[in-house]
Design a protein around this motif. Structure first.
Motif, PDB file in Angstrom:
ATOM      1  N   ARG A   1     -18.827  -1.133  33.204  1.00 19.62           N
ATOM      2  CA  ARG A   1     -17.850  -1.104  33.276  1.00 19.62           C
ATOM      3  C   ARG A   1     -18.201  -1.023  34.950  1.00 19.62           C
ATOM      4  NH1 ARG A   1     -15.853  -2.783  29.411  1.00 19.62           N
ATOM      5  NH2 ARG A   1     -14.894  -2.372  27.882  1.00 19.62           N
ATOM      6  N   ASN A   2     -19.350  -0.732  35.370  1.00 21.96           N
ATOM      7  CA  ASN A   2     -19.606  -0.597  37.050  1.00 21.96           C
ATOM      8  C   ASN A   2     -19.929  -1.544  37.671  1.00 21.96           C
ATOM      9  OD1 ASN A   2     -18.950   1.871  35.528  1.00 21.96           O
ATOM     10  ND2 ASN A   2     -21.310   2.269  35.205  1.00 21.96           N
ATOM     11  N   LEU A   3     -18.435  -1.244  38.774  1.00 17.46           N
ATOM     12  CA  LEU A   3     -18.896  -3.258  39.391  1.00 17.46           C
ATOM     13  C   LEU A   3     -18.521  -2.128  41.007  1.00 17.46           C
ATOM     14  CD1 LEU A   3     -19.154  -6.012  40.756  1.00 17.46           C
ATOM     15  CD2 LEU A   3     -16.053  -6.346  40.133  1.00 17.46           C
ATOM     16  N   THR A   4     -19.203  -2.442  41.702  1.00 16.41           N
ATOM     17  CA  THR A   4     -19.354  -1.993  43.022  1.00 16.41           C
ATOM     18  C   THR A   4     -19.319  -3.258  44.350  1.00 16.41           C
ATOM     19  OG1 THR A   4     -20.654  -0.401  42.706  1.00 16.41           O
ATOM     20  CG2 THR A   4     -20.382  -0.973  45.136  1.00 16.41           C
ATOM     21  N   VAL A   5     -18.860  -3.456  45.081  1.00 15.52           N
ATOM     22  CA  VAL A   5     -18.647  -4.169  45.756  1.00 15.52           C
ATOM     23  C   VAL A   5     -18.906  -4.071  47.293  1.00 15.52           C
ATOM     24  CG1 VAL A   5     -17.339  -6.810  46.739  1.00 15.52           C
ATOM     25  CG2 VAL A   5     -17.294  -5.628  44.670  1.00 15.52           C
ATOM     26  N   VAL A   6     -19.737  -4.943  47.754  1.00 16.36           N
ATOM     27  CA  VAL A   6     -20.367  -4.437  49.206  1.00 16.36           C
ATOM     28  C   VAL A   6     -20.100  -5.443  49.894  1.00 16.36           C
ATOM     29  CG1 VAL A   6     -22.255  -4.324  50.748  1.00 16.36           C
ATOM     30  CG2 VAL A   6     -22.818  -3.363  47.949  1.00 16.36           C
ATOM     31  N   ALA A   7     -18.986  -4.931  51.590  1.00 20.85           N
ATOM     32  CA  ALA A   7     -18.526  -5.527  51.750  1.00 20.85           C
ATOM     33  C   ALA A   7     -17.883  -6.852  51.948  1.00 20.85           C
ATOM     34  CB  ALA A   7     -19.671  -5.765  53.180  1.00 20.85           C
ATOM     35  N   PRO A   8     -17.353  -6.851  51.154  1.00 21.77           N
ATOM     36  CA  PRO A   8     -16.374  -7.918  50.749  1.00 21.77           C
ATOM     37  C   PRO A   8     -15.693  -8.863  52.051  1.00 21.77           C
ATOM     38  CG  PRO A   8     -14.802  -6.393  49.714  1.00 21.77           C
ATOM     39  CD  PRO A   8     -16.809  -5.978  50.412  1.00 21.77           C
ATOM     40  N   TYR A   9     -15.242  -9.501  51.591  1.00 19.65           N
ATOM     41  CA  TYR A   9     -14.095 -10.541  52.946  1.00 19.65           C
ATOM     42  C   TYR A   9     -13.224  -9.292  52.401  1.00 19.65           C
ATOM     43  CZ  TYR A   9     -11.145 -14.139  55.878  1.00 19.65           C
ATOM     44  OH  TYR A   9     -10.255 -14.903  56.487  1.00 19.65           O
ATOM     45  N   ALA A  10     -12.085  -8.688  53.285  1.00 20.13           N
ATOM     46  CA  ALA A  10     -11.106  -7.936  52.484  1.00 20.13           C
ATOM     47  C   ALA A  10     -10.072  -8.715  52.113  1.00 20.13           C
ATOM     48  CB  ALA A  10     -10.722  -7.574  53.540  1.00 20.13           C
ATOM     49  N   PRO A  11      -9.475 -10.172  53.258  1.00 18.02           N
ATOM     50  CA  PRO A  11      -8.501 -10.525  52.430  1.00 18.02           C
ATOM     51  C   PRO A  11      -8.983 -11.248  51.340  1.00 18.02           C
ATOM     52  CG  PRO A  11      -8.724 -11.355  54.697  1.00 18.02           C
ATOM     53  CD  PRO A  11     -10.010 -10.422  53.613  1.00 18.02           C
ATOM     54  N   HIS A  12      -9.825 -11.362  50.670  1.00 14.96           N
ATOM     55  CA  HIS A  12     -10.258 -12.206  49.496  1.00 14.96           C
ATOM     56  C   HIS A  12     -10.435 -11.704  48.307  1.00 14.96           C
ATOM     57  CE1 HIS A  12     -11.515 -16.888  51.231  1.00 14.96           C
ATOM     58  NE2 HIS A  12     -10.099 -15.864  51.309  1.00 14.96           N
ATOM     59  N   TRP A  13     -11.301 -10.226  48.551  1.00 16.60           N
ATOM     60  CA  TRP A  13     -11.191  -9.291  47.793  1.00 16.60           C
ATOM     61  C   TRP A  13      -9.622  -8.595  47.644  1.00 16.60           C
ATOM     62  CZ3 TRP A  13     -12.970  -6.700  44.534  1.00 16.60           C
ATOM     63  CH2 TRP A  13     -14.128  -5.751  44.312  1.00 16.60           C
ATOM     64  N   ARG A  14      -9.312  -8.462  48.434  1.00 21.85           N
ATOM     65  CA  ARG A  14      -7.691  -7.624  48.043  1.00 21.85           C
ATOM     66  C   ARG A  14      -7.226  -9.121  46.672  1.00 21.85           C
ATOM     67  NH1 ARG A  14      -6.734  -6.559  53.092  1.00 21.85           N
ATOM     68  NH2 ARG A  14      -6.125  -8.089  53.786  1.00 21.85           N
ATOM     69  N   GLU A  15      -6.680 -10.496  47.365  1.00 23.64           N
ATOM     70  CA  GLU A  15      -6.693 -11.242  45.842  1.00 23.64           C
ATOM     71  C   GLU A  15      -7.236 -11.171  45.064  1.00 23.64           C
ATOM     72  OE1 GLU A  15      -6.947 -15.137  47.759  1.00 23.64           O
ATOM     73  OE2 GLU A  15      -6.776 -16.034  45.596  1.00 23.64           O
TER      74      GLU A  15
END
Lengths: 264, 264
Positions: A33-47
């Protein structure tokens, strides 16, 4: 689900929204259940987060500026990757041997992070410096580099199946040799029970009559055929229901054969 | 690589070229070489094969019109999927318990097919009727359906790691899966190996003719009988020698039935 809830999957600087989605889907498949994303590339992360059908855990994922922050609350931080290109500074462990360590850590109340690097080059030496150990998926040395979504799926399968067998769906205890009952369907097993010896003998009798009526082999072979047939039926181990059906077919065949005169 | 070469991965009617590529990549990661694709959607299949960086095994993949053809030479045909939506007619096994069976089959000289269905709905009841058993990846019941490329990766990881620990890279044999003397092929077991799928199909064809010649059941039952017979033969798993002998008996019966006029 108490224990699974104390494992966090960390994706470090993921680029491809398809891979982020695939990682989240594998988590949902295996009950994490627990996901953490570190410093994602913002546009792709939103997508990735807004994709149709994105699992809830992706919409609830935490975002973190640094890996240090992401794993700050964890007592066992496990990096993933391959050591093909460099000499690691951590203990290296095959994924095959990870489950007991994770179980031990959870049993004593710890929190575990499983850290995956970016698609192209994996975790850096700097990233790995936050890890207690590096786990390797055993792959073919000629093609060691796995797709991110597939690597996440394989690691989570291994943990779900071998740390939490009680929490995963279809698992039965792994005996070195799974006995037959282990893979018999649970419902309707009545139908799956082997026919008793007497039922096999009745079936053998009718088959033998059909053999005779069809002129299958000379009468000198009769004793040998009977013996072989007895062995064969025991080896095939038809169920009661199978036995009734095969018996029905041979009775019909026999009846037809008896109607016609022998011509051979 | 002797044993791995006797395992074939079969993708049935795959649609998405990304998934085909992902399946092939997982095969390369875990050292598998033989891919057969059944009735692929032609434009997507061309696209997948010609993709930049496609592994060689994808360019060398076989194409087959039917699943029956694809598995004709295999002695153990393993379907993959989830039983969430229906009651299967095959034995169901957790992926956790598959390795010993595959190892046993390879040790006695057999050939194994691992069959994956199309993305949306998986293998049909018809597809599964060619399978000796159905293997389930233990997933969370709330999200049981896996992405095709990830499902292939998880299954191949499990087999590579637990059937061929010596052939996969970073693995050390774990106590639970240490080689067991009971796996050693007995002498003369060549004869004991299961008949290949194509041989069972030939036998089923002759039995069906005999059923028809004997007036066993109305022609409206023909499709159902054919389906049931296919399942029955896979479940009984006769050896090559058994298959030849049963075939001989039914050919004789059929010949005799054809000589006499129908009287029923």
């Amino acid at each position: 689900m108490l224990n699974l809830a104390r494992i966090t999957v960390v994706l470090v600087r993921p680029r491809n929204p398809i891979n982020i989605g695939a990682a989240a889907r594998a988590m949902a498949n295996f009950g994490f259940r627990n996901l953490t994303v570190v410093a994602p590339y913002a546009p792709h992360w939103r997508e990735a987060r807004s994709a149709v059908g994105a699992p809830e855990l992706l919409r609830n994922a935490k975002e973190s500026a640094t890996l240090a922050d992401a794993v700050a609350g964890c007592t066992l931080v496990v990096g993933t990757g391959t050591i093909a290109r460099r000499k690691p500074e951590q203990k290296v462990l095959s994924l095959l041997n990870l489950a007991p360590l994770v179980k031990q850590e959870l049993d004593r109340g710890g929190r575990v992070a499983l850290v995956f690097g970016p698609e192209k080059h994996g975790l850096t030496r700097e990233d790995l410096s936050w890890c207690n150990l590096l786990v390797e998926i055993p792959t073919d040395p000629r093609q060691p580099s796995m797709n991110l979504g597939q690597a996440v799926a394989v690691c989570l399968y291994e943990l779900a199946a071998r740390v939490f067998p009680a929490e995963s769906a279809a698992s039965a205890p792994t005996a070195a040799h799974a006995p037959d009952p282990a893979y018999a369907p649970e419902k309707g097993t009545e139908r799956m029970s082997a026919a008793p010896s007497g039922g096999l003998d009745r079936l053998a009798g009718v088959i033998e009559e059909a053999m005779f009526a069809a002129g299958y082999s000379p009468s000198s072979m009769q004793a040998a055929n009977r013996h072989d047939l007895r062995l064969l039926l025991r080896r095939l181990a038809p169920t009661e229901r199978d036995t009734r059906r095969i018996l029905g077919l041979f009775r019909r065949i026999l009846w037809r054969l008896m109607q016609s005169p022998k011509r051979n």
